[in-house]
Design an enzyme around this catalytic site. Sequence first.
Site, mmCIF file in Angstrom:
data_model
loop_
_atom_site.group_PDB
_atom_site.id
_atom_site.type_symbol
_atom_site.label_atom_id
_atom_site.label_comp_id
_atom_site.label_asym_id
_atom_site.label_seq_id
_atom_site.Cartn_x
_atom_site.Cartn_y
_atom_site.Cartn_z
ATOM 1 N N ALA A 124 8.619 6.464 5.980
ATOM 2 C CA ALA A 124 9.819 7.402 6.916
ATOM 3 C C ALA A 124 9.990 5.631 8.481
ATOM 4 C CB ALA A 124 9.934 8.139 7.743
ATOM 5 N N LYS A 172 1.747 -2.971 9.073
ATOM 6 C CA LYS A 172 2.791 -2.140 8.614
ATOM 7 C C LYS A 172 3.580 -3.052 9.391
ATOM 8 C CE LYS A 172 4.164 2.464 9.594
ATOM 9 N NZ LYS A 172 3.922 3.965 9.367
ATOM 10 N N LEU A 178 0.761 -1.382 -0.152
ATOM 11 C CA LEU A 178 -0.061 0.036 -0.094
ATOM 12 C C LEU A 178 0.493 1.123 -0.055
ATOM 13 C CD1 LEU A 178 -2.865 -0.765 2.316
ATOM 14 C CD2 LEU A 178 -3.103 -0.927 0.168
ATOM 15 N N GLY A 179 1.762 1.456 0.347
ATOM 16 C CA GLY A 179 2.990 2.351 0.525
ATOM 17 C C GLY A 179 3.644 2.341 1.624
ATOM 18 N N ASP A 203 1.634 15.356 13.205
ATOM 19 C CA ASP A 203 2.202 14.823 11.678
ATOM 20 C C ASP A 203 1.102 15.400 10.820
ATOM 21 O OD1 ASP A 203 3.624 15.152 9.783
ATOM 22 O OD2 ASP A 203 4.777 13.224 10.441
HETATM 23 N N1 LIG Z 1 -5.115 1.788 7.656
HETATM 24 C C1 LIG Z 1 -4.381 1.736 6.706
HETATM 25 N N2 LIG Z 1 -5.748 1.275 5.584
HETATM 26 C C2 LIG Z 1 -5.043 1.814 4.061
HETATM 27 N N3 LIG Z 1 -3.786 2.022 4.119
HETATM 28 C C3 LIG Z 1 -3.271 2.501 4.463
HETATM 29 C C4 LIG Z 1 -2.466 2.224 6.019
HETATM 30 N N4 LIG Z 1 -2.163 2.771 6.810
HETATM 31 C C5 LIG Z 1 -1.578 3.149 5.883
HETATM 32 N N5 LIG Z 1 -1.733 3.076 4.698
HETATM 33 C C6 LIG Z 1 -0.644 3.533 3.562
HETATM 34 O O1 LIG Z 1 0.360 2.836 3.594
HETATM 35 C C7 LIG Z 1 1.195 3.840 3.159
HETATM 36 C C8 LIG Z 1 2.020 4.176 4.282
HETATM 37 O O2 LIG Z 1 1.943 4.361 5.447
HETATM 38 P P1 LIG Z 1 1.911 5.205 6.766
HETATM 39 O O3 LIG Z 1 2.279 6.463 6.478
HETATM 40 O O4 LIG Z 1 1.652 4.453 7.291
HETATM 41 O O5 LIG Z 1 4.099 5.076 6.847
HETATM 42 P P2 LIG Z 1 5.233 5.823 7.362
HETATM 43 O O6 LIG Z 1 6.278 4.973 7.612
HETATM 44 O O7 LIG Z 1 4.452 6.482 8.602
HETATM 45 O O8 LIG Z 1 5.070 7.104 6.450
HETATM 46 P P3 LIG Z 1 6.169 8.098 6.984
HETATM 47 O O9 LIG Z 1 5.907 8.160 8.530
HETATM 48 O O10 LIG Z 1 7.135 8.514 6.564
HETATM 49 O O11 LIG Z 1 4.384 9.431 6.458
HETATM 50 C C9 LIG Z 1 0.470 5.507 3.509
HETATM 51 O O12 LIG Z 1 0.412 6.663 2.389
HETATM 52 C C10 LIG Z 1 -1.219 5.034 3.202
HETATM 53 O O13 LIG Z 1 -1.370 4.688 1.732
#
Ligand SMILES: Nc1ncnc2c1ncn2[C@@H]1O[C@H](COP(=O)(O)OP(=O)(O)OP(=O)(O)O)[C@@H](O)[C@H]1O
Lengths: 247, 318
Positions: free
Chosen positions: B33, B50, B29-30, B141
């Site tokens: 950081a 995650k 999904l993505g 954030d």
């Molecule tokens: N519960 C969820 N349902 C659907 N998509 C999700 C969910 N959690 C995260 N995503 C997807 O996964 C991607 C990355 O998640 P997230 O922002 O939590 O990562 P991160 O490592 O914390 O990123 P950063 O701290 O750089 O913003 C998000 O852009 C989103 O599209």
Amino acid sequence: MSVATLRQILLITDGCSNHGEDPSMVASLAHEEGITVNVIGILDQGSMSQEGEREVEQIALAGGGISQVVYTKQLAQTVQMVTRQAMTQTLQGVVNKELQGILGEQSEWEDLPPDQRGEVLEVVDDLGESVQLELFILVDTSASMKTKLQSVQEALRDLSISLQSREGGNLFTLSGFPGKRKEIDQLLNWTPKLDSLTNVFRKMTPSGVTPTGPALKAALNQMTKRKQRRQLLSESSGGEDVEEASS
Amino acid sequence: MKRQAPELIPGTKLTGKWHGQTYRVIKKLGQGATGTVFLVESERGPLALKIGHENPSITSEVNVLQRFSKVQDVKLGPSLIETDDLKIGDESFAFYTMEYIRGAPFFSHINKYGKEWGSIFIVQLLGDLDRLHQASWVFGDLKPDNLLITSSPPRVRWFDVGGTTLMGRSIKEYTEFFDRGYWGLGDRKAEPSYDLFSVAMVMINIAYPHRFEKGQAEGLEILTERIEAHTWLRPYRKVLRTALLGRYTDAQLMKKDMMEIISETDSKKRFSSSTKNRMKQGKQFKKTEGKRGNVWDAMLAASFIILASVLYWVGQLM
Ligand SMILES: Nc1ncnc2c1ncn2[C@@H]1O[C@H](COP(=O)(O)OP(=O)(O)OP(=O)(O)O)[C@@H](O)[C@H]1O
Ligand SMILES: [Mg+2]
């Protein structure tokens, strides 16, 4: 468990040392004293020389801290992140030791089941929020740094915003190296705030050599003396420090 | 230098070390950081999983989500399902599963249906923030990257709780453009006004999708200039200024002011044709109440009463 003061040296430089003793040796010494050394390598553009980058890494490794090489644009966010992460890392170490006392030598935080891990982390977070921080900032002011000092000044102001938003107290001091006559020149005496930084780098005469090792040593000496003095003062009231905190 | 979360290929099955639950990876999904998020299939249906680069950051996110689940009656973030570790060789990666939010990125909705939706989402967001603040948390954030838009009806949802901080503590995770410290307009203490500043910056970001930098001038000066220079932002100048100066102590107050402006602004000028088209498809939207649905149909017949439909949407949020 009580942790009174975390002590860190933050070194900001743009290249390799070329004078005096090996800076990572001094950093090891600092680490032994319970002082963490963090290093930021800073660039205008392009990339740092391989040896420069290696040295930045080596110093932080020896000093039990964190290193990062960044462009001036990312400096502010990096400086605060590195400082906060290093605080957490040190506190995590203290807590880990404590855990080993309970769970046995081989145990690490990560061996705990996920639920208990959360509780431990919360303790670390609480400490990071309330602990006192003493931060010695050491800035390379050799000729090549001239164009970067404006960003350094901004990054330090930003760091101060972040640290002052905590509940725990802070004390900062700022020195540049090489100094005019000594290894380092003090630019700002110990102070709880870093907001009077305008023109602080104006007085410097950027010089060509980069004696990182001797500068670190001077910083270390100042911090050690300070601690000894404080211990003398608080002997009767039971002075504490991070190294002793695991008792 | 830093450890990276593993790349899990679609179809991969993984089993947690502690709870033994098996998940099948559907797609990535993505990535950000702190970790990588995958859509996975589990016994309980589709979930978001995650997995972290570093284990502590995953654990602190779990801490936040866990505490959220203890706040009764209100939903403060995606619900946490399970926490576990994935063993790969002799390395151990912490992960958690949570409710999968099926939604579109914030900007893709705005680009498709118009900026006007931005104000609606801001109002929704302010309602959610108010509940979060009531529970003694600050989001931290806040930025479009951490928001998703679910459909039928369009609703903003946040998901990344990496920056979420207990009230009174210091905020450790932020993004400069949305951070009042960066603009020289305050500290990083977790309090409602910190989030409300970010909300104002989200609005400014809607107007300036490419964002902009601080430069040499005073933060407030630059931001004011940008607000005045943009026709969509100008009507909101007072609300924005109040938020930027940290003078809203309460999300509810900012929400009220936003809604007043939305209802005052000339609807014809504000609504682009693409939004009107979307409004005509309103029948497809799920209706929460039969009675409202009838009213909605009648409004569609008289499609010139656009303001009323705005109020309808705003009404949905309260
Ligand atoms: N519960 C969820 N349902 C659907 N998509 C999700 C969910 N959690 C995260 N995503 C997807 O996964 C991607 C990355 O998640 P997230 O922002 O939590 O990562 P991160 O490592 O914390 O990123 P950063 O701290 O750089 O913003 C998000 O852009 C989103 O599209
Ligand atoms: Mg994110």
